[in-house]
Structure formats: structure tokens, C-alpha cells
Design an enzyme around this catalytic site. Structure first.
Site, PDB file in Angstrom:
ATOM      1  N   ARG A   1       0.841  -1.191   0.000  1.00 57.06           N
ATOM      2  CA  ARG A   1       0.000   0.000   0.000  1.00 57.06           C
ATOM      3  C   ARG A   1       0.880   1.247   0.000  1.00 57.06           C
ATOM      4  O   ARG A   1       2.006   1.219   0.479  1.00 57.06           O
ATOM      5  CB  ARG A   1      -0.906   0.021   1.235  1.00 57.06           C
ATOM      6  CG  ARG A   1      -2.049  -0.982   1.184  1.00 57.06           C
ATOM      7  CD  ARG A   1      -2.960  -0.870   2.400  1.00 57.06           C
ATOM      8  NE  ARG A   1      -2.274  -1.298   3.599  1.00 57.06           N
ATOM      9  CZ  ARG A   1      -1.728  -0.497   4.503  1.00 57.06           C
ATOM     10  NH1 ARG A   1      -1.811   0.820   4.384  1.00 57.06           N
ATOM     11  NH2 ARG A   1      -1.103  -0.991   5.542  1.00 57.06           N
TER      12      ARG A   1
ATOM     13  N   GLY B   1      -3.839  -4.268  -1.735  1.00 57.80           N
ATOM     14  CA  GLY B   1      -4.565  -3.280  -0.940  1.00 57.80           C
ATOM     15  C   GLY B   1      -4.888  -2.009  -1.710  1.00 57.80           C
ATOM     16  O   GLY B   1      -5.789  -1.263  -1.331  1.00 57.80           O
TER      17      GLY B   1
ATOM     18  N   LYS C   1      -9.518  -2.592   1.700  1.00 60.59           N
ATOM     19  CA  LYS C   1      -9.260  -1.430   2.555  1.00 60.59           C
ATOM     20  C   LYS C   1     -10.019  -0.187   2.096  1.00 60.59           C
ATOM     21  O   LYS C   1     -10.511   0.601   2.913  1.00 60.59           O
ATOM     22  CB  LYS C   1      -7.752  -1.146   2.638  1.00 60.59           C
ATOM     23  CG  LYS C   1      -6.956  -2.283   3.310  1.00 60.59           C
ATOM     24  CD  LYS C   1      -7.493  -2.568   4.654  1.00 60.59           C
ATOM     25  CE  LYS C   1      -6.977  -3.753   5.430  1.00 60.59           C
ATOM     26  NZ  LYS C   1      -5.656  -4.231   5.421  1.00 60.59           N
TER      27      LYS C   1
ATOM     28  N   CYS D   1       0.891  -7.314  11.903  1.00 59.01           N
ATOM     29  CA  CYS D   1       1.155  -7.420  13.343  1.00 59.01           C
ATOM     30  C   CYS D   1       0.410  -8.589  13.981  1.00 59.01           C
ATOM     31  O   CYS D   1       0.223  -8.624  15.199  1.00 59.01           O
ATOM     32  CB  CYS D   1       0.811  -6.111  14.034  1.00 59.01           C
ATOM     33  SG  CYS D   1       1.984  -4.804  13.629  1.00 59.01           S
TER      34      CYS D   1
ATOM     35  N   ASP E   1      -9.135  -9.870   9.094  1.00 54.13           N
ATOM     36  CA  ASP E   1      -8.633  -8.520   8.782  1.00 54.13           C
ATOM     37  C   ASP E   1      -9.638  -7.410   9.048  1.00 54.13           C
ATOM     38  O   ASP E   1      -9.254  -6.339   9.472  1.00 54.13           O
ATOM     39  CB  ASP E   1      -8.181  -8.470   7.313  1.00 54.13           C
ATOM     40  CG  ASP E   1      -7.268  -7.294   7.003  1.00 54.13           C
ATOM     41  OD1 ASP E   1      -6.285  -7.096   7.755  1.00 54.13           O
ATOM     42  OD2 ASP E   1      -7.526  -6.558   6.034  1.00 54.13           O
TER      43      ASP E   1
END
Ligand code: GTP
Ligand code: SPV
Ligand code: MN
Length: 587
Positions: free
Chosen positions: A69, A199, A206, A250, A277
Site C-alpha cells: 500500500r 490493498g 481497505k 502485526c 482482517d
């Protein structure tokens, strides 16, 4: 096909703009998908992998300048600049349309315009929303087919309604200088040009499910969050659901599919994946918060995924999967990435397309942000509620990030308002999921910094309002940190499946079954309440990562104060009070 006038009018307008040779409506049929795969293989856009070992799986390489991204080139185009807020890039919508239409003009010449009707969430669910993406990339079509619900059933669900999101994607020349990912929340519109990376171009993800949907949620009284959704079944067969927001790369996919330690499995604990997600959440008729995963697949980070770290994710990639920017093992026509196993291929092609010997090369075989696009239905632990129209009730919300120091393994906020404070102050080290420096600590409120479609001060206010509506039915809010480092730079906590030990404490807290130690930042477990059965991990080390060091936290409070200044008078008073209370507690 559709007779929806608003759709047909927009498609006419787009067709006149991009000027394709041909228009193809994606109907969702297996025949059409198969013929598109064949076409992409013929042009080299995809490479077909070993049919015995990886049936219906393909490899794709993006351009070397197009692997993540691009936050610096992502814009919120609200009419008022102020409404995009201090954390977003802003462009005036009129100017943005003019510039983007200029870039997109005639850009499909010699190409096909694919029209993808898609549903975010189970088709027909009251929590679902519909979008239409047009693209000139078969790779995008085939990824959208995995990641969302695509096809004629979507037109039927939409009917004559004008409540759908418009998405224009054009690859153009993959020119970084002309790459723009623009969201127009007030117009339900997304325009993405000059990229072919996930993305940036799978517009349901997103761009829609977070940037546009967060704005819709604010206006309509629900929430769109960068959260996994996980079900935990206890030996009595009762399932509790938690949602967790961690920044990109993460650990959401890993936590969403973790395998509990053996002693817990033997007792009868099970884990069920609802989402990895994104979570859309609404208050149900019973007053609780109910969540759906709007996606239909996983766009997961490949490196580090292996049999041990994430068995279920790896299993999900064994059929019908598209791999992007991983290494190609030529010996058996399969794929490889760093951390898959200790046996890199000697006869391979690395992610950029050059010959590569994994045994001798110092270069990486896969890009650190290489990904797999895998159907959710492949996941061995997919929840029976995955297709549920009403979603699942959420007992706990968990925030977390990558912090080498400072944040303890886990703590519970004192109440919803304090939990919103904890989320608003989140910080994490940057990762390869976005272009730019990796490993720099930045504030990433609720893991939404790159994804909030409006002013973040208003977003915090919306969280506080949701808490008021939920009252005593609100999920409890926690914070976790799997990423504490020792002085040699090694992770202290084993993480992955062993995170279940922490999740069990969280569930016990939600059920009022265990006490905790009150500290200035919230409630921390008593070390003996984190079950370390069968784990080679001593209790003093555990105590060291549960500790709340006052001096470190005084510095943290000063940084939060600095971070808060950006939001000016749109920062809710409640959060200022929370910060002041924290400072007083730390005196
Ligand atoms: P996005 O898809 O970008 O939103 O990422 P994500 O949040 O789903 O992250 P993911 O689960 O793919 O994990 C990213 C990286 O973190 C991988 O390299 C994992 O191996 C690593 N990771 C995940 N969980 C843990 C953990 O508990 N401990 C440690 N040390 N690393 C972890
Ligand atoms: C993330 O970066 O948070 C992802 C991958 O989940 S992308 O779809 O590229 O946003
Ligand atoms: Mn993500």
C-alpha cells in the site's frame, strides 16, 4: 446482468471515459473464472502451479515498484478539508475527479473492461453492502472472486437501489508518480490508478470495507474496523467471540487461526476463524455488539507462515489460491517464501523474476510483503457462523501492536471510555505492508491510521457514542503486545498458539472468573493466572513482561499528549480527561 439504472448510467459514463475494446460482466460462474485464468496464463499475468500439489493455484508478480500500500498517495476527498482530519491526505473532490479522470482517460484502449458486482458480507445480510468495481486486470478480477462474493446474485440483491459503492481501477502504466488511491466518502466512490498491488486495487478491501465503510458506519451508527474475529470454544461447547485490532502485519491472520497448545486441545478447547482482517459491527436487537467479516477470503502475509506458526493459514493456501511476489520453485513448480521451511529451493525464480538459488543467495526469495489470496472456505477452522446473516456477538475487543518495550503482554482497560483511550493511543512499529521505512514506532489509533475515512477526532467520538449505546452490554476492552524484545533483540513471549493462554485470561475476565492487579494503565494479570502448563517459560520472565514501569509510562503519557495535539478541538473531552487521569495515576 442488471437493469439498475444507477449502475447502468455509471457504467456508460465509465466506459466513455476509459474507452475499452470490450466489456465483460463477471457473473461468478466457474466457466467464466476458468477461462479468465487460462487467458491470464496465456499472457503471462499468472503462472499455473503444480496441479497435483497445489490444484487451481497460480503465481503472480507485481511490478517491482508496486508491492505494498502507498499511504503517501492515498487520499480522502471530502468536500471540506477539515473533515478528512489531520491523519489523512486530502484532495478537493472536484480537483481529484478532474485529475484522476485525466489519468484514466482512454486507459483501457486495447484492453477489456471487467465489471465486478460484489457483496461485502453474506449476500442479503442486513450487515452487508454492495459494490461494483471496474478493472482492466484479470488478476484483480480473480482476486476479487476469492476475497468477496461476486456474481449475478449480487445484482439480484441490489435490485433498483442506489446504495452501492462505485470503484474504478485502472492499471494505466503502473507509474509511481501518477499512482493515486482516492476515496470519496460522500459519493460512495473509489478511484485507484497506476497500481496492481492488493490493498491498492482490490477495492472491496481497505478502500471500501474500511475507508468508505468507516464513514458510512459513522453516519449510520455502526462500526467498520481493522479487526480479526475469533471464536473460542470451551470444553462445555460454549463459544465466545473476540475482535482484535492490530496494525498491518502485526498478527491478525495468525491470531485468527491459531492452534491452542496441546494441553488445552486435550481439554477440549477449540478455535474458530470468522475473519482475519476486517470486522463490521452493529448493535443487535439484544443490545449486544454483533460482528460480520465482510470478506470471503484471506489476503495474508506469506513470509513467516509455516506448518508450525500458522498451520491453518498454510492449509488454506493448498487449493484455489493466488500467490503474489513469492519465490517460484522450478523443481516442482510450487512456491516458497522465507520462513516456510529450512529448505529453500536451489533452482528457483525470486519475486522480481530473476533466477535464484535459495541455498547460496543473500537476497530474499519472496518480498517481505508477499501475499497469498486464499478462499476462506479452505480454512480447516472456519467458523460455522462464517456465513451467518446476523454475525456473532462480541465479548471482548483487543487492541495490540508491535512494541519492543513499554506495553505489557496484556492489560484490561478500566471501562469502555478508558478502552477508547487505550485504542486512541495505540502505537506500533511500521511493517512492510506499506511502502516506507520499517520498524519506526508510530501512533496508529485502533490500527486505523491508514484506513479511517474521516476526521479521527470524530472517529473517537463515534467510539464513545457506541459505548454509551451499548451500556453494560459493551464488550470489555483489552490491550496485548506479543512483541516485547529482550536485550539481544529476541521476542520474549513465544506467541502464536501460546497466545491462547492470554486469550483465556481475557475470556475469564469477561466472565468475572479471575481477579487482576490494578495499575495506573489498567488491570494486569497476576502472573500465576496466565496458565504456563507445558511451556518452558519461567514465571519471573512472565512477571517482567507484565510489569508497568512508571517512568517508561510517564514518557509514554507525554508522547500521547503530543499525539493528541493534532486533533485540536475535535478531540473528545473524555479522552483529555483520560489522559489527565493516567498522568495523575503515574505521579
Ligand atoms: P495484514 O494482513 O497486513 O493486516 O497483517 P496481519 O495483522 O494479519 O499479520 P499476520 O498475522 O500476517 O502476521 C504478520 C507477521 O507477524 C508474520 O511474519 C508473523 O509470523 C508475525 N507474527 C504473528 N503473530 C506473532 C506472534 O504472536 N509473535 C511473533 N513474534 N510474531 C508474530
Ligand atoms: C494490510 O496492509 O493491512 C493488509 C494488506 O491487510 S492490504 O490489502 O494490502 O491492505
Ligand atoms: Mn490488514
Amino acid at each position: 446482468m442488471t437493469t439498475n439504472k444507477t449502475v447502468l448510467a455509471w457504467l456508460e459514463e465509465m466506459k466513455a471515459l476509459v474507452n475499452p475494446d470490450e466489456v465483460v460482466f463477471i457473473d461468478g460462474s466457474e466457466e467464466q473464472i476458468e477461462s479468465l485464468r487460462a487467458e491470464a496464463v496465456a499472457t503471462g499475468e499468472l503462472e499455473k502451479l503444480n496441479e497435483e500439489l497445489l490444484p487451481d493455484c497460480y503465481l503472480h508478480r507485481t511490478k517491482v515498484n508496486d508491492v505494498a500500500r502507498v499511504e503517501g498517495r492515498t487520499f480522502i476527498c471530502s468536500r471540506e478539508k477539515e473533515n478528512a482530519g489531520p491523519t489523512n491526505n486530502w484532495m478537493d473532490p472536484k480537483e481529484a475527479y478532474e485529475m484522476l479522470y485525466g489519468i484514466a482517460k482512454d486507459s483501457y484502449k486495447g484492453r477489456t473492461m471487467y465489471v465486478i458486482p460484489f457483496s461485502m458480507g453474506p449476500i442479503g445480510s442486513p450487515l452487508a453492502k454492495i459494490g461494483v468495481e471496474i478493472t482492466d486486470s484479470i488478476y484483480v478480477v480473480l482476486n476479487m472472486v476469492i476475497m468477496t462474493r461476486v456474481g449475478n446474485a449480487v445484482w439480484d440483491a441490489l435490485g433498483d437501489s442506489n446504495d452501492w459503492v462505485r470503484g474504478l481501477h485502472s492499471r494505466c502504466d503502473i507509474d509511481e508518480e501518477k499512482r493515486y488511491i482516492c476515496q470519496f466518502p460522500e459519493d460512495n466512490t473509489i478511484i485507484s490508478v497506476n497500481s496492481g498491488y492488493g490493498g491498492n486495487v482490490l477495492l472491496g478491501k481497505k478502500c471500501f470495507a474500511l475507508r468508505i465503510a468507516s464513514y458510512q458506519g459513522w453516519k449510520e451508527g455502526w462500526m467498520a474496523e481493522h479487526m480479526l474475529i475469533l471464536g473460542i470454544e470451551n470444553p462445555k461447547g460454549e463459544v465466545k467471540y473476540v475482535a482484535a485490532a492490530f496494525p498491518s502485519a502485526c498478527g491478525k491472520t495468525n491470531l485468527a487461526m491459531m492452534i491452542p497448545p496441546k494441553y488445552l486441545r486435550d481439554k477440549g478447547y477449540k478455535v474458530w476463524t470468522v475473519g482475519d482482517d476486517i470486522s463490521w459491527m452493529r448493535i443487535g436487537e439484544d443490545g449486544r455488539l454483533w460482528a460480520i467479516n465482510p470478506e470471503n477470503g484471506f489476503f495474508g502475509v506469506a513470509p513467516g507462515t509455516n506448518e508450525k506458526s500458522n498451520y491453518n493459514a498454510l492449509a488454506s493456501t493448498k487449493k484455489g489460491t493466488i500467490f503474489t511476489n513469492v519465490a517460484h520453485n522450478l523443481d516442482n513448480n510450487t512456491v516458497w517464501w522465507e520462513g516456510l521451511d529450512k529448505n529453500p529451493p536451489e533452482n528457483a525464480i525470486e519475486w522480481k523474476g530473476n533466477p535464484w538459488n535459495g541455498k547460496t543467495s543473500d537476497e530474499k526469495g519472496a518480498h517481505p510483503n508477499s501475499r497469498f489470496t486464499a478462499p476462506a472456505k479452505n480454512c480447516p477452522c472456519i467458523s460455522s457462523e462464517f456465513e451467518s446473516q446476523s454475525g456473532v456477538p462480541i465479548s471482548a475487543i483487543i487492541f495490540g501492536g508491535r512494541r519492543a518495550k513499554t506495553a505489557p503482554l496484556v492489560y484490561q482497560s478500566k471501562n469502555w471510555e478508558n478502552g477508547v483511550f487505550v485504542g486512541s493511543a495505540m502505537a506500533s512499529e511500521t511493517t512492510a505492508a506499506a511502502s516506507g521505512a520499517v520498524g519506526v514506532v508510530r501512533r496508529d489509533p485502533m490500527a486505523m491510521l491508514p484506513f479511517c475515512g474521516y476526521h479521527m477526532g470524530d472517529y473517537f467520538r463515534h467510539w464513545l457514542e457506541m459505548g454509551k449505546k451499548l451500556g453494560d452490554k459493551a464488550p470489555k476492552i483489552f490491550n496485548v503486545n506479543w512483541f516485547r524484545l529482550d536485550d539481544e533483540g529476541h521476542f520474549i513471549w513465544p506467541g502464536f498458539g501460546d497466545n491462547m493462554r492470554v486469550i483465556n485470561w481475557i475470556i475469564d475476565r469477561c466472565e468475572g472468573k479471575v481477579d487482576a492487579v490494578e495499575t495506573p494503565i489498567g488491570f494486569v494479570p497476576k502472573a500465576e493466572d496466565i496458565d504456563l502448563t507445558d511451556l518452558d517459560f519461567d514465571i519471573d520472565t512472565l512477571k517482567s513482561i507484565l510489569e508497568v514501569d512508571k517512568e517508561t509510562w510517564q514518557k509514554e503519557a507525554a508522547e500521547i499528549e503530543e499525539h493528541y495535539k493534532k486533533f485540536g478541538d475535535r478531540l473528545p473531552e473524555e479522552l483529555v480527561n483520560q489522559l489527565n487521569t493516567l498522568k495523575a495515576n503515574l505521579k
